[in-house]
Design an enzyme around this catalytic site. Structure first.
Site, PDB file in Angstrom:
ATOM      1  CG  HIS A  21      -3.267   0.872  -3.896  1.00  0.00           C
ATOM      2  ND1 HIS A  21      -4.507  -0.059  -4.049  1.00  0.00           N
ATOM      3  CD2 HIS A  21      -2.667   0.564  -3.005  1.00  0.00           C
ATOM      4  CE1 HIS A  21      -4.436  -0.790  -3.112  1.00  0.00           C
ATOM      5  NE2 HIS A  21      -3.432  -0.683  -2.410  1.00  0.00           N
ATOM      6  NE  ARG A  96      -3.358   2.382   4.426  1.00  0.00           N
ATOM      7  CZ  ARG A  96      -3.939   0.876   4.123  1.00  0.00           C
ATOM      8  NH1 ARG A  96      -5.150   0.521   3.581  1.00  0.00           N
ATOM      9  NH2 ARG A  96      -3.409  -0.369   4.267  1.00  0.00           N
TER      10      ARG A  96
HETATM   11  P1  ADP Z   1      -1.024  -5.798   0.929  1.00  0.00           P
HETATM   12  O1  ADP Z   1      -1.962  -6.775   0.908  1.00  0.00           O
HETATM   13  O2  ADP Z   1       0.555  -6.299   0.451  1.00  0.00           O
HETATM   14  O3  ADP Z   1      -1.100  -4.954   2.017  1.00  0.00           O
HETATM   15  P2  ADP Z   1      -2.499  -3.841  -0.435  1.00  0.00           P
HETATM   16  O4  ADP Z   1      -3.109  -3.775  -1.884  1.00  0.00           O
HETATM   17  O5  ADP Z   1      -3.552  -3.654   0.688  1.00  0.00           O
HETATM   18  O6  ADP Z   1      -1.533  -4.857  -0.465  1.00  0.00           O
HETATM   19  O7  ADP Z   1      -1.559  -2.481  -0.338  1.00  0.00           O
HETATM   20  C1  ADP Z   1      -0.280  -2.198  -1.134  1.00  0.00           C
HETATM   21  C2  ADP Z   1       0.552  -1.171  -0.459  1.00  0.00           C
HETATM   22  O8  ADP Z   1      -0.136   0.120  -0.601  1.00  0.00           O
HETATM   23  C3  ADP Z   1       0.720  -1.312   1.114  1.00  0.00           C
HETATM   24  O9  ADP Z   1       2.018  -0.827   1.456  1.00  0.00           O
HETATM   25  C4  ADP Z   1      -0.437  -0.396   1.790  1.00  0.00           C
HETATM   26  O10 ADP Z   1      -0.049   0.157   2.849  1.00  0.00           O
HETATM   27  C5  ADP Z   1      -0.363   0.746   0.681  1.00  0.00           C
HETATM   28  N1  ADP Z   1      -1.624   1.373   0.610  1.00  0.00           N
HETATM   29  C6  ADP Z   1      -2.883   0.949   0.688  1.00  0.00           C
HETATM   30  N2  ADP Z   1      -3.648   1.945   0.375  1.00  0.00           N
HETATM   31  C7  ADP Z   1      -3.026   3.025   0.736  1.00  0.00           C
HETATM   32  C8  ADP Z   1      -3.708   4.264   0.932  1.00  0.00           C
HETATM   33  N3  ADP Z   1      -4.808   4.796   0.801  1.00  0.00           N
HETATM   34  N4  ADP Z   1      -2.518   5.321   1.034  1.00  0.00           N
HETATM   35  C9  ADP Z   1      -1.254   5.153   1.095  1.00  0.00           C
HETATM   36  N5  ADP Z   1      -0.822   3.861   0.853  1.00  0.00           N
HETATM   37  C10 ADP Z   1      -1.802   2.855   0.655  1.00  0.00           C
END
Ligand code: ADP
Length: 168
Positions: A21, A96
Site C-alpha cells: 500500500h 497485483r
Molecule cells: P479493499 O478491501 O478495498 O480491497 P485493501 O486494503 O485490501 O482494500 O486494498 C486497497 C487497495 O490497495 C486495492 O486497490 C488493492 O488492490 C491495493 N493493494 C493492496 N495490496 C497491494 C500491493 N501489495 N501492491 C499494490 N496494490 C495493493
C-alpha cells in the site's frame, strides 16, 4: 490549457497497511496535487484493527516533509459518495494480479457508470506482488517474521495485538 487540480482518494480497508500500500501511495502522490488515503469503515469485513487504529498507523507513516499533499481519514458508505463529498476527481487503486484486475475492472466500470469518476491504477512493485493484508494477518497470527512486508510501526502493533489475543 490550464492544468486541472487533481485530488485523488486511495480507498481501501488497510487492515493493516502494508509496504505494498505504502508503495502505491508514494508512487501515486507524484501524479496528483492531493492524495487522501481513505480508510473504509466497512461493517461487513472481519476486522483486526479499528478504523481509528488503521488511520493512526497510516498517519504515523505520512511524512509531512517528504510526502506533501498526502493525508489520511476514514469514511463510511459508498466510495463514490465519499469521493463526491471530498470533491475528488480520481480514485486510485493498486493492482497485483489478474485476479485483482478482474475485480477492479468491474468496480472501476461501475464507479464510472454511476458517478462518472475515473479510476487510476498503479501496478505493484514486484517485491510486493504477493503482499495482502489478509496474508499479513494470517502470518502474524502464526508468529511469522513480516519485517520485509510491513512498516515497523505496524509490526509493533501487530505484536501487541497478537500477545493480547493469546492472553485472553
Ligand atoms: P479493499 O478491501 O478495498 O480491497 P485493501 O486494503 O485490501 O482494500 O486494498 C486497497 C487497495 O490497495 C486495492 O486497490 C488493492 O488492490 C491495493 N493493494 C493492496 N495490496 C497491494 C500491493 N501489495 N501492491 C499494490 N496494490 C495493493
Amino acid at each position: 490549457m490550464q492544468k486541472k487540480y487533481v485530488r485523488a482518494i486511495f480507498p481501501g480497508s488497510f487492515d493493516p497497511i502494508t509496504n505494498g500500500h505504502l508503495d502505491v501511495i508514494k508512487r501515486g502522490m507524484k501524479l496528483f496535487d492531493e492524495l487522501i488515503v481513505a480508510v473504509g469503515r466497512s461493517p461487513i469485513k472481519n476486522q483486526l484493527f479499528t478504523p481509528e487504529e488503521r488511520v493512526e498507523m497510516i498517519s504515523e507513516l505520512i511524512d509531512k516533509g517528504t510526502m506533501p499533499g498526502v493525508s489520511v481519514e476514514s469514511f463510511e458508505g459508498l466510495t463514490v459518495e465519499y469521493a463526491a463529498r471530498r470533491k475528488a476527481n480520481v480514485i486510485l487503486r493498486g493492482l497485483r494480479s489478474l485476479t485483482d484486475v478482474q475485480y477492479e475492472f468491474q468496480l472501476a466500470m461501475t464507479n464510472r457508470a454511476v458517478a462518472g469518476i475515473e479510476t487510476i491504477f498503479i501496478m505493484t512493485s514486484e517485491q510486493y506482488g504477493f503482499t495482502s493484508s489478509t496474508l499479513i494477518r494470517e502470518i502474524a497470527s502464526l508468529g511469522g517474521d513480516l519485517s520485509n512486508l510491513i512498516p515497523i510501526n505496524v509490526q509493533e502493533r501487530l505484536n501487541k495485538r497478537m500477545k493480547k489475543g493469546k492472553s485472553q
